[in-house]
Design a protein around this motif. Sequence first.
Motif, mmCIF file in Angstrom:
data_model
loop_
_atom_site.group_PDB
_atom_site.id
_atom_site.type_symbol
_atom_site.label_atom_id
_atom_site.label_comp_id
_atom_site.label_asym_id
_atom_site.label_seq_id
_atom_site.Cartn_x
_atom_site.Cartn_y
_atom_site.Cartn_z
ATOM 1 N N UNK A 178 0.811 -1.210 0.000
ATOM 2 C CA UNK A 178 0.000 0.000 0.000
ATOM 3 C C UNK A 178 0.854 1.275 0.000
ATOM 4 N N UNK A 179 2.138 1.155 0.315
ATOM 5 C CA UNK A 179 3.011 2.325 0.376
ATOM 6 C C UNK A 179 3.347 2.829 -1.017
ATOM 7 N N UNK A 180 3.484 4.155 -1.149
ATOM 8 C CA UNK A 180 3.896 4.771 -2.408
ATOM 9 C C UNK A 180 5.426 4.792 -2.446
ATOM 10 N N UNK A 181 6.008 3.965 -3.278
ATOM 11 C CA UNK A 181 7.474 3.869 -3.354
ATOM 12 C C UNK A 181 8.003 4.392 -4.684
ATOM 13 N N UNK A 182 7.197 5.142 -5.424
ATOM 14 C CA UNK A 182 7.633 5.644 -6.730
ATOM 15 C C UNK A 182 8.844 6.565 -6.632
ATOM 16 N N UNK A 183 8.959 7.339 -5.554
ATOM 17 C CA UNK A 183 10.056 8.295 -5.410
ATOM 18 C C UNK A 183 11.309 7.658 -4.817
ATOM 19 N N UNK A 184 11.247 6.390 -4.464
ATOM 20 C CA UNK A 184 12.386 5.717 -3.842
ATOM 21 C C UNK A 184 13.110 4.897 -4.897
#
Length: 85
Positions: free
Chosen positions: A31-37
């Motif tokens: 569920x976490x947004x990891x696009x910027x990582x």
Amino acid sequence: MLARIGLEPGDVEFYAEQWSGILAPIDRLKELDTDAIPPTAQVVEVANTLRDDVPRPGLSQEEALANAPAGVDGFFRVPSIQEEA
């Protein structure tokens, strides 16, 4: 065939509960947004701690063979590990 596990009738519920306990936190991570990582292989940066390479003279062929149990024509002689045909 190797992955098939024989389960007793009551084991299915037990293992389903165990697996749910393991997989539930993974579903929460999805569920976490990891696009910027950016993808990483190490979470902590690893540094090489080798010393500088300093060239220095090595052993001569005679010095290298001085303590060898057997030498032939300037090479180490070692016992054969293969059977002769």
